[in-house]
Write a protein that holds these residues in place. Sequence first.
Motif, PDB file in Angstrom:
ATOM      1  N   GLY A   1     -10.713  52.524 -29.281  1.00 15.58           N
ATOM      2  CA  GLY A   1     -11.662  51.552 -29.824  1.00 15.58           C
ATOM      3  C   GLY A   1     -12.927  52.227 -30.302  1.00 15.58           C
ATOM      4  O   GLY A   1     -13.596  52.945 -29.552  1.00 15.58           O
TER       5      GLY A   1
ATOM      6  N   GLY B   1     -24.345  41.622 -24.517  1.00 14.18           N
ATOM      7  CA  GLY B   1     -23.000  42.205 -24.582  1.00 14.18           C
ATOM      8  C   GLY B   1     -23.014  43.648 -25.048  1.00 14.18           C
ATOM      9  O   GLY B   1     -22.438  44.531 -24.404  1.00 14.18           O
TER      10      GLY B   1
ATOM     11  N   ALA C   1     -22.525  47.113 -22.875  1.00 11.92           N
ATOM     12  CA  ALA C   1     -21.429  48.010 -23.264  1.00 11.92           C
ATOM     13  C   ALA C   1     -21.961  49.441 -23.391  1.00 11.92           C
ATOM     14  O   ALA C   1     -21.319  50.399 -22.944  1.00 11.92           O
TER      15      ALA C   1
ATOM     16  N   GLU D   1      -9.320  54.316 -33.394  1.00 13.74           N
ATOM     17  CA  GLU D   1      -9.705  52.965 -33.801  1.00 13.74           C
ATOM     18  C   GLU D   1      -8.575  52.334 -34.626  1.00 13.74           C
ATOM     19  O   GLU D   1      -8.026  52.974 -35.515  1.00 13.74           O
ATOM     20  N   SER D   2      -8.293  51.062 -34.319  1.00 10.43           N
ATOM     21  CA  SER D   2      -7.165  50.411 -35.003  1.00 10.43           C
ATOM     22  C   SER D   2      -7.459  50.090 -36.471  1.00 10.43           C
ATOM     23  O   SER D   2      -6.554  50.120 -37.298  1.00 10.43           O
TER      24      SER D   2
ATOM     25  N   VAL E   1     -17.502  33.558 -37.414  1.00  5.83           N
ATOM     26  CA  VAL E   1     -17.259  34.493 -36.302  1.00  5.83           C
ATOM     27  C   VAL E   1     -16.035  34.057 -35.503  1.00  5.83           C
ATOM     28  O   VAL E   1     -15.342  34.858 -34.902  1.00  5.83           O
TER      29      VAL E   1
ATOM     30  N   LYS F   1      -5.315  53.724 -35.912  1.00  5.80           N
ATOM     31  CA  LYS F   1      -4.581  54.086 -34.686  1.00  5.80           C
ATOM     32  C   LYS F   1      -4.659  52.931 -33.691  1.00  5.80           C
ATOM     33  O   LYS F   1      -5.624  52.809 -32.923  1.00  5.80           O
ATOM     34  N   ARG F   2      -3.676  52.039 -33.744  1.00  7.10           N
ATOM     35  CA  ARG F   2      -3.650  50.906 -32.804  1.00  7.10           C
ATOM     36  C   ARG F   2      -2.833  51.283 -31.575  1.00  7.10           C
ATOM     37  O   ARG F   2      -1.636  51.540 -31.671  1.00  7.10           O
TER      38      ARG F   2
ATOM     39  N   ALA G   1     -28.509  41.338 -31.614  1.00  6.66           N
ATOM     40  CA  ALA G   1     -29.812  41.741 -31.074  1.00  6.66           C
ATOM     41  C   ALA G   1     -29.590  42.748 -29.962  1.00  6.66           C
ATOM     42  O   ALA G   1     -28.907  42.449 -28.986  1.00  6.66           O
TER      43      ALA G   1
ATOM     44  N   ARG H   1     -24.412  44.534 -37.849  1.00  5.06           N
ATOM     45  CA  ARG H   1     -23.317  45.221 -37.152  1.00  5.06           C
ATOM     46  C   ARG H   1     -22.887  46.480 -37.897  1.00  5.06           C
ATOM     47  O   ARG H   1     -22.685  47.530 -37.306  1.00  5.06           O
TER      48      ARG H   1
ATOM     49  N   TYR I   1     -22.835  50.212 -36.338  1.00  7.22           N
ATOM     50  CA  TYR I   1     -21.613  51.026 -36.264  1.00  7.22           C
ATOM     51  C   TYR I   1     -21.840  52.357 -36.970  1.00  7.22           C
ATOM     52  O   TYR I   1     -21.436  53.408 -36.483  1.00  7.22           O
TER      53      TYR I   1
ATOM     54  N   ALA J   1     -12.000  51.142 -24.708  1.00  6.61           N
ATOM     55  CA  ALA J   1     -13.218  50.530 -25.273  1.00  6.61           C
ATOM     56  C   ALA J   1     -12.767  49.603 -26.389  1.00  6.61           C
ATOM     57  O   ALA J   1     -13.359  49.571 -27.464  1.00  6.61           O
ATOM     58  N   ASP J   2     -11.674  48.861 -26.113  1.00  4.16           N
ATOM     59  CA  ASP J   2     -11.002  48.133 -27.193  1.00  4.16           C
ATOM     60  C   ASP J   2     -11.296  46.635 -27.185  1.00  4.16           C
ATOM     61  O   ASP J   2     -10.480  45.831 -27.637  1.00  4.16           O
ATOM     62  N   GLY J   3     -12.469  46.262 -26.709  1.00  6.92           N
ATOM     63  CA  GLY J   3     -12.986  44.914 -26.921  1.00  6.92           C
ATOM     64  C   GLY J   3     -12.364  43.844 -26.046  1.00  6.92           C
ATOM     65  O   GLY J   3     -11.558  44.100 -25.152  1.00  6.92           O
TER      66      GLY J   3
END
Length: 401
Positions: free
Chosen positions: A11, A302, A306, A34-35, A268, A124-125, A48, A102, A106, A154-156
């Motif tokens: 992730g 959140g 993290a 990361e997928s 969302v 890469k899933r 925020a 976002r 990132y 770390a895949d949410g």
Amino acid sequence: MATVRTAAVIGGGIAGPVVASALRKAGVEATVYESHPTRSDGAGGTLALAPNGLAALEIVGAAEAVEAAAQPISRQAMAVGDSKHFALPGLPDVGPLRIVHRSDLYRALHDRAAAHGVRTEYGKRLVDARESGDAVTALFEDGTSATADVLIGADGVHSAVRRLIDPAAPGPRFTGMLGFEGLADFEPPVDRETMTFAFGKRAYYLYWREATGGTRWGANLPHRPLSLTEARRTPNEEWMATLRTTYGEDTPGGELVRRTDPAGLQVVGALHMMPPVPHWHRGRMVLVGDAVHAPSNSSGQGASLAIESAIQLARCLRDFDRVREAYAAYERLRRPRVERIAAMAAKTNRAKAPGPVAQKIMPLLMPLFIKAAMNPEKTIGPAQRYRIDWDAPATADRARA
Ligand SMILES: Cc1cc2nc3c(=O)[nH]c(=O)nc-3n(C[C@H](O)[C@H](O)[C@H](O)COP(=O)(O)OP(=O)(O)OC[C@H]3O[C@@H](n4cnc5c(N)ncnc54)[C@H](O)[C@@H]3O)c2cc1C
């Protein structure tokens, strides 16, 4: 010093690049898988970052780049209906919230990770993982695999690693609300550094004036559960019509939704929170970020939590000889804090999307809610004042845990 030399991080959202950067700093070679096929894919909207999250980013040298891309919010207000409007007292000596797109966040985190020497592989899933005695192999959907000393999920919030650690692990809970974000061509009479949390006649929303003009708003629409794909199948114009019905009579909510171009609406989808996860780790696999503690968007914490967990996990892997001990220390350090913040956010959710009984007693509950918000040391102090001492050995934290 731990025996861990390599890490496969599954992730590449927020926790992924941060844990990889912190591991590099600790002398561990980390690769992010990361997928998504590219790095900016699907990264819409804003979030925020709280002062505690920014402070944790300083440890991996990413705070400055994030601050440069962000808009500061140093004041907060709460509105109940059209008549009650309160300035919320803040913490006198902590910095502002930082609103960041976002995609900018990132980019900053991935640039920083790359500067630390982290490699990121896209498309890469992860679908499975196998453990041998002293290694773990991640298996990807495209038929490839990667082997490392540890595997970090770390895949949410819909984590695949969580299910590999414990097939019976709970999944995310729907908060009863769908999330939307828009930019209105309208500016209510509030200053540019104030974010307002508004309990409208039918639903909750928040707004702040954008540094570049207009007002950005987020809406939490009480709704039946809907997947993101389903939510995005409904045309934006239809969602805007629903939002105009819901917020049309609110001030300034009505004006905000009427003056928003439907083309720019961010859908969302369902807003989730994670219930406590019984098993944070198993063998050489461990979870970080939303995969193990998504506190719901009501916390505003959140991403910051993290980031903190990512740093603390790297610190524990740096300082404990055995992986099992490192993971246990990490969980001891993090679980009480993240579960406390999630529980507070769950209370806020109940006020945002009250059931029929709560709706009736809401006028009685609201003054209590406001009274609590007037004591920031109690409500936001513990979350926002948290700082990590990277240089202190994590082994010494054991006594405090
Ligand atoms: C509407 C909304 C508003 C929010 N606002 C705020 C806010 O204001 N402040 C705040 O602090 N937080 C906010 N949050 C929460 C914040 O977005 C999350 O806490 C944060 O993104 C968690 O980061 P993460 O890295 O753990 O997970 P994510 O950011 O979800 O990243 C997970 C990554 O893993 C990848 N992935 C998933 N499955 C696999 C797989 N099998 N293999 C490989 N890769 C995979 C995904 O593509 C993704 O890139 C908000 C959330 C929502 C929904």
